[in-house]
Design a protein around this motif. Structure first.
Motif, PDB file in Angstrom:
ATOM      1  N   LEU A 136      48.224  81.124 -16.883  1.00  0.00           N
ATOM      2  CA  LEU A 136      49.452  80.376 -16.657  1.00  0.00           C
ATOM      3  C   LEU A 136      50.540  80.920 -17.569  1.00  0.00           C
ATOM      4  O   LEU A 136      50.298  81.239 -18.735  1.00  0.00           O
ATOM      5  CB  LEU A 136      49.242  78.894 -16.964  1.00  0.00           C
ATOM      6  CG  LEU A 136      48.314  78.101 -16.038  1.00  0.00           C
ATOM      7  CD1 LEU A 136      48.113  76.699 -16.604  1.00  0.00           C
ATOM      8  CD2 LEU A 136      48.871  78.032 -14.629  1.00  0.00           C
ATOM      9  N   SER A 137      51.748  80.992 -17.049  1.00  0.00           N
ATOM     10  CA  SER A 137      52.885  81.412 -17.865  1.00  0.00           C
ATOM     11  C   SER A 137      53.442  80.219 -18.635  1.00  0.00           C
ATOM     12  O   SER A 137      53.129  79.056 -18.336  1.00  0.00           O
ATOM     13  CB  SER A 137      53.975  82.003 -16.972  1.00  0.00           C
ATOM     14  OG  SER A 137      54.533  80.985 -16.138  1.00  0.00           O
ATOM     15  N   ASP A 138      54.294  80.485 -19.607  1.00  0.00           N
ATOM     16  CA  ASP A 138      54.954  79.403 -20.345  1.00  0.00           C
ATOM     17  C   ASP A 138      55.782  78.533 -19.399  1.00  0.00           C
ATOM     18  O   ASP A 138      55.852  77.309 -19.573  1.00  0.00           O
ATOM     19  CB  ASP A 138      55.850  79.982 -21.444  1.00  0.00           C
ATOM     20  CG  ASP A 138      55.063  80.615 -22.578  1.00  0.00           C
ATOM     21  OD1 ASP A 138      53.845  80.345 -22.689  1.00  0.00           O
ATOM     22  OD2 ASP A 138      55.665  81.401 -23.342  1.00  0.00           O
ATOM     23  N   HIS A 139      56.389  79.148 -18.396  1.00  0.00           N
ATOM     24  CA  HIS A 139      57.182  78.418 -17.409  1.00  0.00           C
ATOM     25  C   HIS A 139      56.294  77.431 -16.637  1.00  0.00           C
ATOM     26  O   HIS A 139      56.676  76.266 -16.429  1.00  0.00           O
ATOM     27  CB  HIS A 139      57.818  79.419 -16.445  1.00  0.00           C
ATOM     28  CG  HIS A 139      58.659  78.806 -15.377  1.00  0.00           C
ATOM     29  ND1 HIS A 139      59.930  78.307 -15.605  1.00  0.00           N
ATOM     30  CD2 HIS A 139      58.422  78.617 -14.045  1.00  0.00           C
ATOM     31  CE1 HIS A 139      60.437  77.837 -14.467  1.00  0.00           C
ATOM     32  NE2 HIS A 139      59.543  78.005 -13.507  1.00  0.00           N
ATOM     33  N   GLU A 140      55.119  77.878 -16.231  1.00  0.00           N
ATOM     34  CA  GLU A 140      54.198  77.015 -15.494  1.00  0.00           C
ATOM     35  C   GLU A 140      53.630  75.916 -16.376  1.00  0.00           C
ATOM     36  O   GLU A 140      53.454  74.768 -15.933  1.00  0.00           O
ATOM     37  CB  GLU A 140      53.077  77.866 -14.901  1.00  0.00           C
ATOM     38  CG  GLU A 140      53.560  78.791 -13.797  1.00  0.00           C
ATOM     39  CD  GLU A 140      52.565  79.865 -13.431  1.00  0.00           C
ATOM     40  OE1 GLU A 140      52.512  80.241 -12.241  1.00  0.00           O
ATOM     41  OE2 GLU A 140      51.830  80.341 -14.328  1.00  0.00           O
TER      42      GLU A 140
END
Length: 332
Positions: A136-140
């Motif tokens: 998972l990205s920081d955005h997600e």
């Protein structure tokens, strides 16, 4: 469809304004199986907090009607995710959840802890443990955090953390302070593991229990007073899930959503269900209980009729006195 197309779509959305849509994509397209496992483990962890485990054990719902409680949890959370927080089926599910919450005297601290497990465990499963086909990205992570903050507000939970890091600190500190053995928590844990084993063919079941317990961390093992898993099962479980992640990474992206309600493990409502008529009614709710159900021997539910064709846990763990869904969210 390209393998990373859903990820790219997510990053074109706003992590706060579009958090519901982002969590939908993550849970039904990108990581449906992984997030189901992670959220099941999240709820399972809460049994190790005696104030939660003893309450769930005292109701007998999680030891005698385990299949029903599994199904109700999955279906109510599914309806909220699928239909949103506004008027309609999603709000009906929220209202049903809050009605169950009001039946018990549960502290706001316990509610905050349960909410924190929903925020933290998917990130741990996918990123920290390495079981996701991608991280998972920081955005997600921010979008998922915003979604569960919104859910907590609709539940009337006070003092909700604002960031993922705050949720993680809350979860870890709460477990360090409160994890302990209780008879109720152990009983609910045993019943949940028995249910999970029953999801698999008979020939696989002798392997499923040690495999599953091998995935439990030391604080959970100690809190439930289970024997320490062998190094073989610890390494085997970890290796198998990481291998699965590599295989999934090479698969085509899921174009059609896989909602939790589609799981073959959900067995209690063969004729369908209405979200305002499932769950527990411990105070004698006048709603008619005429849904035909079928169960699994040993769960306390009715046995299937001939020819009829299961993220363990509880739906009802919110603050007593919470207003029904559809009212203005509480400030936090």
């Amino acid at each position: 469809m390209r393998r990373f197309e859903w990820r790219d779509r997510i990053h074109s959305l706003d992590a706060e304004a579009d958090c519901e849509r982002i969590v939908q994509i993550l849970g039904t397209h990108e990581f449906p199986w992984d997030i189901e496992q992670a959220l099941g483990l999240a709820l399972y962890r809460t049994y190790a907090v005696p104030s939660i485990g003893e309450l769930l054990g005292h109701t007998l719902e999680f030891t005698e009607r385990t299949q029903h409680r599994y199904d109700d949890t999955a279906l109510i959370l599914n309806d909220i995710l699928e239909h949103g927080f506004g008027p309609g089926r999603g709000r009906d599910a929220l209202r049903r959840m809050n009605q169950m919450h009001r039946s018990y005297d549960i502290s706001n601290d316990d509610y905050r802890y349960v909410l924190s497990t929903f925020v933290v465990m998917p990130v741990r499963w996918l990123n920290d443990y390495g079981y996701g086909w991608r991280e998972l990205s920081d955005h997600e992570i921010a979008a998922s955090t915003n979604y569960y903050r919104k859910l907590g507000q609709h539940m009337g939970i006070k003092d909700i953390p604002e960031t993922y890091e705050e949720f993680r600190e809350l979860m870890d500190s709460y477990e360090a302070e409160h994890f302990a053995y209780s008879e109720g928590g152990r009983a609910v844990s045993d019943a949940t593991l028995e249910l999970m084993v029953g999801f698999y063919p008979a020939w696989q079941r002798p392997l499923v229990r040690p495999f599953t317990q091998g995935l439990l961390d030391d604080p959970l093992i100690k809190a439930f007073k289970y024997p320490e898993p062998s190094a073989f099962w610890r390494k085997s479980g970890d290796a198998a899930l990481k291998l699965r992640a590599k295989v999934v990474r090479r698969m085509k992206p899921r174009e059609e959503p896989r909602w939790a309600r589609m799981s073959p493990n959900i067995r209690s409502y063969p004729d369908g269900y209405a979200p305002d008529r499932i769950g527990t009614f411990p105070q004698g709710c006048p709603v008619p209980h005429d849904l035909r159900t079928r169960g699994v021997p040993g769960t306390g539910a009715r046995v299937p009729a001939p020819g009829q064709a299961v993220a363990p846990g509880s739906v009802g763990t919110g603050p007593a006195g919470t207003e029904s869904a559809g009212t203005e969210p509480s400030e936090n």
